[in-house]
Design a protein around this motif. Structure first.
Motif, PDB file in Angstrom:
ATOM      1  N   PRO A  53       0.683  -1.404  -0.380  1.00 14.77           N
ATOM      2  CA  PRO A  53      -0.230   0.154  -0.121  1.00 14.77           C
ATOM      3  C   PRO A  53       0.463   1.131   0.284  1.00 14.77           C
ATOM      4  O   PRO A  53       0.222   1.962  -0.556  1.00 14.77           O
ATOM      5  N   TYR A  54       2.124   1.317   0.645  1.00 18.04           N
ATOM      6  CA  TYR A  54       2.782   2.232   0.704  1.00 18.04           C
ATOM      7  C   TYR A  54       3.142   2.895  -0.641  1.00 18.04           C
ATOM      8  O   TYR A  54       3.614   4.065  -1.053  1.00 18.04           O
ATOM      9  N   PHE A  55       3.752   1.521  -0.510  1.00 15.76           N
ATOM     10  CA  PHE A  55       4.489   2.182  -2.024  1.00 15.76           C
ATOM     11  C   PHE A  55       3.931   2.176  -3.797  1.00 15.76           C
ATOM     12  O   PHE A  55       3.910   3.112  -4.667  1.00 15.76           O
ATOM     13  N   THR A  56       2.431   2.053  -3.949  1.00 10.71           N
ATOM     14  CA  THR A  56       1.542   2.190  -4.646  1.00 10.71           C
ATOM     15  C   THR A  56       1.357   4.069  -4.177  1.00 10.71           C
ATOM     16  O   THR A  56       1.077   4.496  -5.617  1.00 10.71           O
ATOM     17  N   TRP A  57       0.619   4.136  -2.649  1.00  8.68           N
ATOM     18  CA  TRP A  57       0.815   5.369  -2.711  1.00  8.68           C
ATOM     19  C   TRP A  57       1.696   6.462  -3.190  1.00  8.68           C
ATOM     20  O   TRP A  57       1.501   7.433  -3.770  1.00  8.68           O
ATOM     21  N   LEU A  58       2.554   5.836  -2.990  1.00  9.28           N
ATOM     22  CA  LEU A  58       3.831   6.901  -3.166  1.00  9.28           C
ATOM     23  C   LEU A  58       4.401   7.138  -4.785  1.00  9.28           C
ATOM     24  O   LEU A  58       4.569   7.880  -5.418  1.00  9.28           O
ATOM     25  N   TYR A  59       3.365   5.692  -5.637  1.00 14.83           N
ATOM     26  CA  TYR A  59       3.867   6.012  -6.893  1.00 14.83           C
ATOM     27  C   TYR A  59       2.908   7.837  -7.198  1.00 14.83           C
ATOM     28  O   TYR A  59       3.090   8.255  -8.178  1.00 14.83           O
ATOM     29  N   PHE A  60       1.612   7.766  -6.857  1.00 14.79           N
ATOM     30  CA  PHE A  60       0.946   8.723  -7.534  1.00 14.79           C
ATOM     31  C   PHE A  60       1.306  10.095  -6.925  1.00 14.79           C
ATOM     32  O   PHE A  60       0.667  10.917  -6.888  1.00 14.79           O
ATOM     33  N   ASP A  61       1.984   9.488  -5.095  1.00 15.06           N
ATOM     34  CA  ASP A  61       2.026  11.265  -4.454  1.00 15.06           C
ATOM     35  C   ASP A  61       3.827  11.224  -4.547  1.00 15.06           C
ATOM     36  O   ASP A  61       4.664  11.901  -4.408  1.00 15.06           O
ATOM     37  N   TRP A  62       4.433  10.609  -5.682  1.00 11.75           N
ATOM     38  CA  TRP A  62       5.841  11.397  -6.319  1.00 11.75           C
ATOM     39  C   TRP A  62       5.330  12.389  -6.407  1.00 11.75           C
ATOM     40  O   TRP A  62       7.391  13.041  -6.570  1.00 11.75           O
ATOM     41  N   HIS A  63       5.015  13.175  -6.983  1.00  9.10           N
ATOM     42  CA  HIS A  63       5.500  14.584  -7.849  1.00  9.10           C
ATOM     43  C   HIS A  63       5.382  15.775  -6.916  1.00  9.10           C
ATOM     44  O   HIS A  63       5.187  16.968  -6.781  1.00  9.10           O
ATOM     45  N   THR A  64       4.776  15.231  -5.584  1.00  5.06           N
ATOM     46  CA  THR A  64       4.127  16.211  -4.444  1.00  5.06           C
ATOM     47  C   THR A  64       5.349  17.080  -3.811  1.00  5.06           C
ATOM     48  O   THR A  64       4.766  18.142  -3.574  1.00  5.06           O
ATOM     49  N   PRO A  65       6.790  16.682  -3.904  1.00  6.65           N
ATOM     50  CA  PRO A  65       7.340  17.322  -3.385  1.00  6.65           C
ATOM     51  C   PRO A  65       8.090  18.931  -4.838  1.00  6.65           C
ATOM     52  O   PRO A  65       8.552  19.981  -4.274  1.00  6.65           O
ATOM     53  N   GLU A  66       7.495  18.704  -6.197  1.00  9.40           N
ATOM     54  CA  GLU A  66       7.264  19.435  -6.619  1.00  9.40           C
ATOM     55  C   GLU A  66       6.444  20.067  -6.825  1.00  9.40           C
ATOM     56  O   GLU A  66       6.029  20.892  -7.841  1.00  9.40           O
ATOM     57  N   GLN A  67       4.748  20.236  -6.107  1.00  7.53           N
ATOM     58  CA  GLN A  67       4.059  20.880  -5.815  1.00  7.53           C
ATOM     59  C   GLN A  67       3.574  21.706  -4.608  1.00  7.53           C
ATOM     60  O   GLN A  67       1.870  21.879  -4.331  1.00  7.53           O
ATOM     61  N   GLY A  68       4.112  22.183  -4.218  1.00 10.96           N
ATOM     62  CA  GLY A  68       4.132  22.722  -2.823  1.00 10.96           C
ATOM     63  C   GLY A  68       3.744  22.208  -1.450  1.00 10.96           C
ATOM     64  O   GLY A  68       4.454  21.895  -0.608  1.00 10.96           O
ATOM     65  N   GLY A  69       4.606  20.380  -1.210  1.00 10.20           N
ATOM     66  CA  GLY A  69       4.815  19.835  -0.756  1.00 10.20           C
ATOM     67  C   GLY A  69       3.590  19.387  -0.170  1.00 10.20           C
ATOM     68  O   GLY A  69       2.120  19.547  -0.185  1.00 10.20           O
TER      69      GLY A  69
END
Length: 335
Positions: A53-69
């Motif tokens: 579940p964590y890696f699945t969520w990480l896949y969709f959340d990968w670009h968050t650090p470039e979108q305001g965190g």
């Protein structure tokens, strides 16, 4: 060498401050490795119901650090950060009011070993930032490599840092109503290798990408000089051309971050350890440099604004150095 031990009757407040600073140092030295180790154990033990579940969520959340965190006021308000700020202590000094209808880019200098002043002032709720700059939100930009580390990235983002990629900086500075501040430690990893006490060498002459982004977004530039940043640690001598500096430069090119060999004081003695010296930090925010939005800036426009920025940075240093114990003959060295 005579070892100078800490007295046994240290007040509780000072003990808490020392513990808080040790926690900060260990976070950036070992926490990422610990997080990776935890995930490896989960995989080896086949705790699939945790890591899948964590890696699945990480896949969709990968670009968050470039979108305001994804900052969290709870972690930014931990009491440990109040003790951390009071240990040195860390101060934020304002020299000019800023208009909340604009976005700004703070160029933070120098990097120091761990950019301690930048974290203390812009990643915790115990600095004077909100009082001095009401209506603004500050984003400290750091190496993208930190956000490649699972679990650690969540902890880091919760305090406010985001990626220093062009996409990330542009995202922060593109807020139409203004009120955002990108804080970039412009000297980067390379400058940390020159973070010796009493030295004022800044790696900025070839750093022009930030100027181009500021022009593209129409963000005002503001120099920030953090007096005391280079006094927190001592490094093993590594002058340019030495075998150690050559090795450090090669490793920095391969890994993307530098490995300064630093030391300071210990927990129970003052001669050697990883805890920074108790030296005050004064991060002085200079006057804003107006920037007219230019979607496609020319190299001449970038060069002109870059020169203006360096002049304002030097002026800021010269104007305030006497207040913080810098000898009159000392000056900034731009590389």
């Amino acid at each position: 060498m005579k070892v100078e031990f800490a007295p046994l009757n240290i007040p509780l407040a000072r003990r808490l401050q020392t513990a808080a600073v040790l926690y900060f140092v260990l976070c950036f030295l070992v926490l990422a490795e610990v997080c990776v180790g935890i995930l490896v154990i989960l995989v080896l033990r086949n705790y699939w119901f945790l890591y899948i579940p964590y890696f699945t969520w990480l896949y969709f959340d990968w670009h968050t650090p470039e979108q305001g965190g994804r900052r969290c006021n709870w972690t930014r308000s931990w009491a440990i950060w109040r003790h951390f700020k009071d240990y040195f202590p860390i101060h934020l000094i304002k020299t000019s009011d800023l208009d909340p209808s604009h976005n700004y880019m703070f160029g933070f200098h120098p990097h120091g070993v761990l950019a301690t002043g930048a974290f203390g002032n812009f990643c915790t709720n115990y600095s004077d930032f909100k009082k001095l700059f009401p209506g603004f939100t500050a984003y400290l930009h750091t190496l993208p490599n930190w956000f490649w580390c699972p679990l650690f990235r969540e902890y880091l983002m919760s305090h406010g840092p985001v990626s220093v990629s062009k996409k990330s900086v542009s995202h922060v500075l593109s807020k139409e109503t203004g009120g955002n501040i990108s804080v970039i430690v412009l000297g980067g990893a390379e400058e940390s290798l020159d973070a010796h006490p009493g030295k004022f060498t800044l790696f900025i002459r070839q750093r022009k990408g930030f100027v181009k982004i500021a022009l593209t977004c129409g963000a005002y530039l503001v120099p920030v000089f953090s007096f005391g940043e280079n006094e927190l640690f001592k490094q093993i001598s590594n002058p340019e051309g030495s075998w150690l500096r050559t090795l450090q430069n090669r490793m920095q090119k391969v890994m993307g971050f530098a490995l300064p060999l630093f030391h300071a004081r210990g927990i129970f003695q003052y001669n050697f350890g990883l805890i920074p010296y108790r030296k005050p930090i004064y991060s002085v925010v200079g006057h804003p440099i107006p920037v007219h939005q230019t979607p496609n800036p020319t190299s001449e426009q970038v060069e002109e604004l870059h020169q203006t920025y360096m002049e304002e940075l030097r002026k800021l240093f010269e104007e305030h150095k006497g207040k913080y114990g810098i000898p009159e003959n000392e000056t900034l060295i731009f590389r």
